[in-house]
Every structure is written in structure tokens, then in C-alpha cells.
Design a protein around this motif. Structure first.
Motif, PDB file in Angstrom:
ATOM      1  N   ASN A 193     -11.719  -4.299  -5.324  1.00 51.96           N
ATOM      2  CA  ASN A 193     -10.473  -3.781  -5.910  1.00 51.96           C
ATOM      3  C   ASN A 193      -9.374  -3.673  -4.862  1.00 51.96           C
ATOM      4  O   ASN A 193      -8.223  -4.027  -5.114  1.00 51.96           O
ATOM      5  CB  ASN A 193     -10.694  -2.380  -6.494  1.00 51.96           C
ATOM      6  CG  ASN A 193     -11.495  -2.413  -7.782  1.00 51.96           C
ATOM      7  OD1 ASN A 193     -11.615  -3.469  -8.424  1.00 51.96           O
ATOM      8  ND2 ASN A 193     -12.051  -1.267  -8.161  1.00 51.96           N
TER       9      ASN A 193
ATOM     10  N   ALA B  40      -7.628   1.816  -6.834  1.00 56.19           N
ATOM     11  CA  ALA B  40      -8.655   0.852  -6.420  1.00 56.19           C
ATOM     12  C   ALA B  40      -9.915   1.550  -5.910  1.00 56.19           C
ATOM     13  O   ALA B  40     -11.040   1.158  -6.243  1.00 56.19           O
ATOM     14  CB  ALA B  40      -8.104  -0.067  -5.338  1.00 56.19           C
TER      15      ALA B  40
ATOM     16  N   ILE C  74      -0.778  -0.500   2.127  1.00 47.60           N
ATOM     17  CA  ILE C  74      -0.889  -0.477   0.666  1.00 47.60           C
ATOM     18  C   ILE C  74      -0.389   0.872   0.165  1.00 47.60           C
ATOM     19  O   ILE C  74      -0.765   1.918   0.712  1.00 47.60           O
ATOM     20  CB  ILE C  74      -2.365  -0.725   0.249  1.00 47.60           C
ATOM     21  CG1 ILE C  74      -2.743  -2.169   0.627  1.00 47.60           C
ATOM     22  CG2 ILE C  74      -2.569  -0.476  -1.238  1.00 47.60           C
ATOM     23  CD1 ILE C  74      -4.230  -2.438   0.586  1.00 47.60           C
TER      24      ILE C  74
ATOM     25  N   LYS D 227      -7.780  -6.945  -3.695  1.00 46.63           N
ATOM     26  CA  LYS D 227      -6.811  -7.517  -4.653  1.00 46.63           C
ATOM     27  C   LYS D 227      -5.396  -7.036  -4.372  1.00 46.63           C
ATOM     28  O   LYS D 227      -4.426  -7.659  -4.799  1.00 46.63           O
ATOM     29  CB  LYS D 227      -7.207  -7.131  -6.085  1.00 46.63           C
ATOM     30  CG  LYS D 227      -8.471  -7.821  -6.579  1.00 46.63           C
ATOM     31  CD  LYS D 227      -8.529  -7.870  -8.111  1.00 46.63           C
ATOM     32  CE  LYS D 227      -9.833  -8.476  -8.593  1.00 46.63           C
ATOM     33  NZ  LYS D 227     -10.871  -7.457  -8.860  1.00 46.63           N
ATOM     34  N   LEU D 228      -5.256  -5.913  -3.670  1.00 49.85           N
ATOM     35  CA  LEU D 228      -3.923  -5.358  -3.368  1.00 49.85           C
ATOM     36  C   LEU D 228      -3.332  -5.916  -2.079  1.00 49.85           C
ATOM     37  O   LEU D 228      -2.193  -5.611  -1.731  1.00 49.85           O
ATOM     38  CB  LEU D 228      -4.004  -3.831  -3.286  1.00 49.85           C
ATOM     39  CG  LEU D 228      -4.526  -3.130  -4.543  1.00 49.85           C
ATOM     40  CD1 LEU D 228      -4.701  -1.650  -4.286  1.00 49.85           C
ATOM     41  CD2 LEU D 228      -3.571  -3.364  -5.709  1.00 49.85           C
TER      42      LEU D 228
ATOM     43  N   LYS E 144      -1.545   2.914  -5.571  1.00 49.50           N
ATOM     44  CA  LYS E 144      -2.374   1.735  -5.854  1.00 49.50           C
ATOM     45  C   LYS E 144      -3.762   1.866  -5.210  1.00 49.50           C
ATOM     46  O   LYS E 144      -4.781   1.501  -5.804  1.00 49.50           O
ATOM     47  CB  LYS E 144      -1.702   0.475  -5.281  1.00 49.50           C
ATOM     48  CG  LYS E 144      -0.382   0.114  -5.936  1.00 49.50           C
ATOM     49  CD  LYS E 144      -0.629  -0.617  -7.237  1.00 49.50           C
ATOM     50  CE  LYS E 144       0.686  -1.009  -7.910  1.00 49.50           C
ATOM     51  NZ  LYS E 144       0.479  -1.342  -9.330  1.00 49.50           N
TER      52      LYS E 144
END
Lengths: 455, 455
Positions: free
Chosen positions: A287, A218, A210, A290-291, A214
Motif C-alpha cells: 500500500n 496505507a 508522503i 503505491k504512494l 495518505k
């Protein structure tokens, strides 16, 4: 016990060009040993996102060959805690499940912080490390697309390897570095031995890389830049920076179902499955999930816990790294154990070379004695790791985390997790090298007791 | 922070006159502290046959009060390995189940030998040690037939104790040394807290004292004189000399059934039950069992694993030994942990006395701070022991011992057993004392943060 004087160098074959095989090759090619690495794949590739090494493992690499450490660094390794003001690494266990503060959904209770010392954990992308590791190996050593078919070991003759492409090769000694599904292990133990095949640990992993920006959104700045293990009932999430721009994140979920060992150990999975497994967990965990990509592989985790290999040495053939002691990844120490193995073996081959080239000892006897030593030195610790990794994952996944009446009990696990982590991290490679040489010399002096042959 | 100057000595009440209560009393009566021990029984008595202490625990006793060590020795303690030529003690794990040599039914495979060092394990009959320990306590300190009923703790007032005989007593501080079924713990935590009651570990013990000459016939000279733990599927047998003429032997059996905690934890049992549990085990094990009495008690083993006590300190009241952290007996270290507690507390009371008598600090504040320190210093290790004892018994009782295909796996448990044993044995009491004083002093300097009160 001088034997027939021989000037031809010892020829060794390394089966498998993964991290451990290449680190061992990097060690042996510095010595008076002729090395070949046989890798079944068309190209080098590593599975999994990131990998971490403790400072002590990096010391082992340094002793095997300083170029391995250069490859780690040029592969872009970073401290597991990205902190401008503190060069130490920390491993952190945090409550991923319980909402301790109703007014602050970002808050998660810190459960254990372990100081791994100065640059105590370096993390790197596996593929990048492997790419730079290949460059350390001299030309002509590695042969690709060589899938091992059979091994024939007869007394003092050369060991004969055949490959599925019909070619063959010879060697004085063979190192099976061919990973958890080791063909070498299957050949040595036979098709009916359950230890020939890895066993399902009833844990499934979902991995993602990731982008850092981002991840910071998160998880928040603090957690995003630092390794954290978020634990809760029947699952955990671990994430850590793999370089300045990326974090590696893995969700591991308990799976009561079976996963036949003859099946591929990856299957198509989806983010939805991960979300379902972590439903109701803390906001930062949700959170981050979700990535994850919407479609992603699920990895069934196998190991050699239920049916461990009875020995790591079979005459002039030895099993190394995951081929010998494949572990689930919950200590992050599987590859480290293989690198400790490589240091033990490269120490031994130096002694064997000396005996063969300078003292004219018979090759076969010296190699068999060396591999007996390797088995004696490495087996207890590495099999302990296999067991310990299963154990700590059970502690991470305690269903008790979901029961407020059981929280005191659940939290009492951390003294054990600390002890187990320190046992791995505080490995004394200098002592291991000394003990290896001492044990080998002792066995050389009493050869009759130590003659154990394969067939 | 000088407060009201007081010259009257600190008055403390110890609830329970078992080994830990009396060792603590032996420590505190040497100090400027007025001590009372309230024991519910009519006489002193100890359950169980023998008890063992590591050399480090004996060091703790020495620091608490050298007379405790004299009592241990006059109670007839012996080395756990009775060997004229070797003063070291060894703990040995041996295969109790598998017949490894068809031609030699006496043979049992040795699985692990741990060297506990010079006089590393001293074993003694519990009743004899307790008898001599009582003599260490000055007259007037111990009151028998005092069964605790209630405790009232109000701010800076004296704590008021009432007993079921209608009498009452006052104290500045109370130590609940009243064992696994601690009334003090029940009062502090309340009747609805599951931690008020011990939980069944699903193990039952059968204990016997056996004359040495008979034991030597059954086990052979070597095993008979030395501690051995015979392990196998779902059960184990441990035996050790308790003096020159007797061995203590305990068989512990896995029991899948429930044992309600409101029931007595002993029931009538028989040798036949033990024989049934160890059917098919090695000959020396069977021989020894034949020497157990035909009728004997079975002891259901309880502990505080499932619902641990959330804290060991409640204002000016603390829980000590089994009352705080009752463990199953599989490390043989339950009483040792209580003796470590007693050293920590007797160190703290010395500091408190100094502050109160020389520096005129307020009693209540100093005592509360001392007990916070006690909780911080002792809780992690002792709760770990409770967990670890459960864990090692699971390893001893692996059903895998009965499956030849699982023997490699089963035998891989010993690295963990070694680590856990060493963690217990290698306790550094000098460091604990230093850390205790340092932690107490630090808390005294920052009293606002540390004020945690009971009600």
C-alpha cells in the motif's frame, strides 16, 4: 613549552557547508577562532528526505552550540514516534514479508521494539534543518561557490587553499567536512589510494516524502505515525514522521550488480522497480509503495567500508564526518557521528585557543596535537559504525526471511541489532569531552612521540 | 493454586555426564531433589585439550555448588596469562601472518589486548576437570553405559525413559545435557527437523597439548606463557597454558568443502596439512606447528547456527548446554553458556521444590512453568553466542589479512570483537538469578497464558 607570542586569532577553514560543516562552524564561531566555511554549491541543499538524531546526539549539539538545537526544533523536528500519550521514542523492526495471519492481511509480526527513551529519536526534514542551521552562522563566515582545488601545507606556514574559480585562501587549520566524495580526502590521500573514493555497498535506495493522511490510510493509524523498519529478503522499507504532516519513506534494495564510482550515484528509477523488488510482501508495505511517485531517483549507496581512511589527521588538516567515515545509512547515525566529531573538535579548538592565546604555545604544534587526539578519540567508533551499518543491513536483508525453515535462525539476529543500536544511542558525550581533553593534555606533555606530519 | 499434597521428592533425570550435566547434577544434588545422571559411555571422557572459564562463569559455578570450583582448581586450572607479577588475565589477538619487521622474524604485531580482570580466565585440561568433577557427585547418582533410546511424556504421569540396553527409568523432569549430537533433541524435534542435527561450520580444528619448555622455545618466553590468538587469512592458531607444564594449542582452518553430518566428526589428519594451511605465516607460528604430532585428528566443527532449536523447553523436558545451543568454539564460551544454564535451572528447581514441598503445588505444572522461564531467560543470549562465534571466526579468518591494501579494513574488526567478548565476560549472574525467580513467579501467577505443552 612557550613559543612566539601571538595575538592574532587562529584562522580555520571548513571545507563543505553540509550539516556537519555547519554544526562545527556553529561551535567554532563561539570561540576565539576566525572561521570560514567554503561551500561549492550555489545554494545550500541537502540530499535525502528526512534525518533522525538520538537524544545523545542532540546533547552533543547542545554542547557545541545550543543554537543548533534551536535550529533543529525550528526546522520542525518531531519525535520518531508521534504518540500523544508517550513522549518516548521507539525503533521498531517488523516482518515486512511473511503473511503470518491468512485472515488478516494488515497484520505484521513485530520482531523487535527498542525504547530510545524520552524524545529518544527526533526526526526532521533535512532541507528544513539545514535552512535554519545556516541562520545560526554569523554573516561573512560562509562563502558559496567555492569548490576546493588544491591544499598546500608547509611546516609552520599558513595552509594555502586554492579553489577552481582561481581564488585562494589561507588558514592555520583545515577541516574537510566535504562529505562522502570529499575533495579534501582525495588531495590528502592522492589519486591512487582506493580510500580516496567511496565504494559501492550494493544497496540502492528509493526515497519519498508522503503526506501523513495518505500514509495513515496505507499503513494504518498506529504504524503510520511511528517509525517502522519493515524487513524481508534482500530489501527493507523504513518510514518515520518527519513532521506532523509528512512521513519520510525509503526502500533499500540489495543490488548484486556493480555501480562504477566515477558514475553519478543517482539514476532515474521508477515505482515499478520498487514494486518488483517488494513483490509478494505484506499488504501495508505494498500500500505504501503505491504512494511513491511513478518516477523517482534511485540512489546508489556508497561508503568507506572496503578501503577505510588510514587516519583522520594529516598535520593541521583533518577529515570530519562523511569525509572521514562515510557510512551507509542503515543505523540512521551517519550525521550523528559527524556531530560527535564536531563536539570533539570544538572541545579541542577551545583547548588549542587557550594554549595559543593565553599560554603562547606555538599554533602549529598545538593544532597538530589536537588533530592527533581527534584521530585517536574518534576513529575506532566511527569506523565501527561504517562496518556495523553494512552488517545490520545484511541482517535486515537475510534471504532466510523467505524460507520458513530458516525463520528461527533469521529471527535470532535481533540481540545483535539491539546491542549495536544501543552502542550508538548510549554514547556518553560528557565522557568523550573529558577523554578528549585528557588525551590532548597527555600528548602536549610528550610532544616528541606525537609528531606525525603529513609530508 | 494448591493441588494434591505430595511428600515424595521431585525426581529428575539428567541425560549426559559431560561438564554441563555434572555441574547441573552438582547443583541439584544439594537440593531436595532426587537426581540421576545417565551417561552413555563406559567411562567419563572429554574431548578436546583445554578449556577456559571466565571469572563470571566461575561465579556461576560457585553459586551452583562451591565444590565445582574446588574441582576446577584441584583439576589444576591456571590463569590464562601465567605471569608472576600480574594476577589479571588478558586475551590477546596478534598478527600471525604478516611479517611487519624484515629484520626481526620473531616480531608479530599486537592487534588487541583485552583485560579480563583478576583471574579473569582460568584454563584447565578438560579430562582433569571432569575427573575431579565426578568426585563431587554423590554415589549412586551416575549410571554409566545408559544410551537413551526413547522418552515418553504423558500429561501428569512420570516421564518414561528407555535405554538401548532395554532398561527403563522414570522421572518427573528430564534435562537433556547430551551435547551437540543430543539424542534428547532428536527425540523432541523428530527425525525430519533439521535442528535435530548439528550443521558443519566449514572449519576444521587440529588440537595438541605441548610441553611448556618446548612451547617457550618456539614462541618465546612472553607468548609461550600467555594465551595468544594468532590470526590470518582463512586460519587461526590459539594457544594458552592449561597448567604449569603444558600449553594447549589449536589450529582452526577454513574448509570450503562439505562434511556430511552423518559422518564421524573426526578424521585422521597430519601435521603436514596444518603446515600447508599456515604456509608463509610468521616464524613463531611455524615453530609451534613443528611441535604438533605428525599424525593427529582433525575435528570438523559443527554447531546449531543454521537451524537453531525453536525452544529449549518441551513440557517437563528441557535442553541444556550444547544440546540446546551447540556453538563453534571461537569465543571459548560454549561450556560457560552451559554453566550459566545450569545456574538458571538449579535456581528454578529450588523454587519448584519450595512450591511442591512447602506449598503443595502440583509438580508437573511447576516444572513446566520453570522450563518456560528457563527458555525465556536463556535462549536469546545463548543463541546469540552461536551466531557470534561464527561471526568472530569470520573476522579472524578475513582473507583481507593477506592483502596489504586491505589491512586498514581488516584491522577495523577489533572494536566488534571487543564488544562481543565483553558481552560474554561481563555476564551478571546475580541479575540472572533475580530475573529468573521474578519471571518464574510472574508465570506462576498467570498460569493460563503460559501453558505450552509438548504434544
Amino acid at each position: 613549552m612557550p613559543g612566539i607570542i601571538t595575538t592574532e586569532p587562529i584562522e580555520v577553514a571548513i571545507i563543505g557547508g553540509g550539516i556537519v560543516g555547519l554544526v562545527l562552524a556553529a561551535g567554532l564561531t563561539r570561540q576565539k577562532v576566525r572561521v570560514k566555511v567554503y561551500e561549492q554549491a550555489r545554494n545550500f541543499r541537502e540530499i535525502g528526505a528526512g534525518i533522525g538524531f538520538t537524544a545523545r546526539t542532540v546533547q552533543c549539539m547542545e554542547k557545541v552550540n545550543p543554537a543548533v538545537v534551536s535550529a533543529l526544533r525550528s526546522g520542525g523536528s518531531v519525535n520518531a514516534s508521534l504518540d500523544e500519550h508517550d513522549p518516548n521514542s521507539y525503533l521498531r523492526w517488523i516482518d515486512g514479508y511473511t503473511q503470518h495471519r491468512v485472515d488478516d492481511p494488515e497484520y505484521q509480526k513485530m520482531l523487535l521494539t527498542l525504547d530510545a527513551g524520552y524524545k529518544g529519536w527526533e526526526t526532521v526534514r533535512r532541507d528544513q534543518f539545514l535552512e535554519d542551521l545556516v541562520k545560526v552562522i554569523p554573516g561573512g563566515v560562509i562563502e558559496l561557490q567555492k569548490r576546493l582545488d588544491t591544499i598546500e601545507q608547509k611546516g609552520e606556514d599558513k595552509i594555502v587553499l586554492t579553489f577552481v574559480d582561481g581564488t585562494r585562501a589561507e588558514a592555520d587549520a583545515v577541516f574537510g567536512c566535504d562529505g562522502i566524495k570529499s575533495r579534501t580526502r582525495q588531495i590528502l590521500l592522492g589519486p591512487d589510494n582506493p580510500a580516496s573514493y567511496p565504494q559501492y555497498t550494493h544497496k540502492v535506495a528509493y526515497r519519498a516524502l508522503i503526506p501523513m493522511d495518505k500514509a495513515l490510510e496505507a499503513l494504518g493509524e498506529y504504524k503510520g505515525r511511528r517509525q517502522h523498519m519493515h524487513i524481508g529478503p534482500n530489501a527493507h522499507l523504513i518510514h518515520y514522521p518527519v513532521n506532523q504532516k509528512m512521513i519520510g519513506a525509503t526502500v533499500i534494495v540489495t543490488d548484486p550488480k556493480d555501480w562504477p564510482s566515477d558514475q553519478q550515484n543517482t539514476a532515474r528509477g521508477s515505482r515499478k522497480e520498487v514494486e518488483a523488488a517488494l513483490e509478494g510482501w505484506c499488504l501495508p508495505v505494498q500500500n505504501l509503495i503505491k504512494l511513491f511517485p511513478e518516477e523517482l531517483d534511485q540512489w546508489a549507496l556508497f561508503d568507506l567500508w572496503e578501503y577505510p581512511v588510514p587516519a583522520y589527521n594529516y598535520g593541521k588538516i583533518s577529515l570530519v564526518g562523511d569525509a572521514a567515515h562515510a557510512s551507509s545509512p542503515h543505523h540512521g547515525a551517519g550525521a550523528s557521528m559527524g556531530i560527535e566529531d564536531a563536539l570533539c573538535l570544538s572541545t579541542l579548538l577551545q583547548e588549542v585557543s587557550k594554549d595559543v592565546n593565553e599560554n603562547a604555545e606555538p599554533k602549529g604544534q598545538a593544532l597538530r596535537t589536537a588533530f592527533e587526539t581527534y584521530n585517536a578519540i574518534r576513529r575506532t567508533r566511527t569506523q565501527w559504525l561504517v562496518n556495523s551499518s553494512r552488517r545490520v543491513c545484511d541482517l535486515f536483508h537475510q534471504p532466510d526471511w523467505a524460507d520458513p525453515a530458516k525463520r528461527v535462525k533469521a529471527e535470532s539476529c535481533f540481540e545483535e541489532i539491539k546491542d549495536r543500536s544501543f552502542k550508538i544511542w548510549h554514547h556518553d558525550s560528557a565522557s568523550m569531552v573529558e577523554e578528549t581533553i585528557r588525551d590532548y593534555r597527555r600528548r602536549c606533555e610528550t610532544p616528541s612521540e606525537t609528531k606525525i606530519q603529513m609530508s
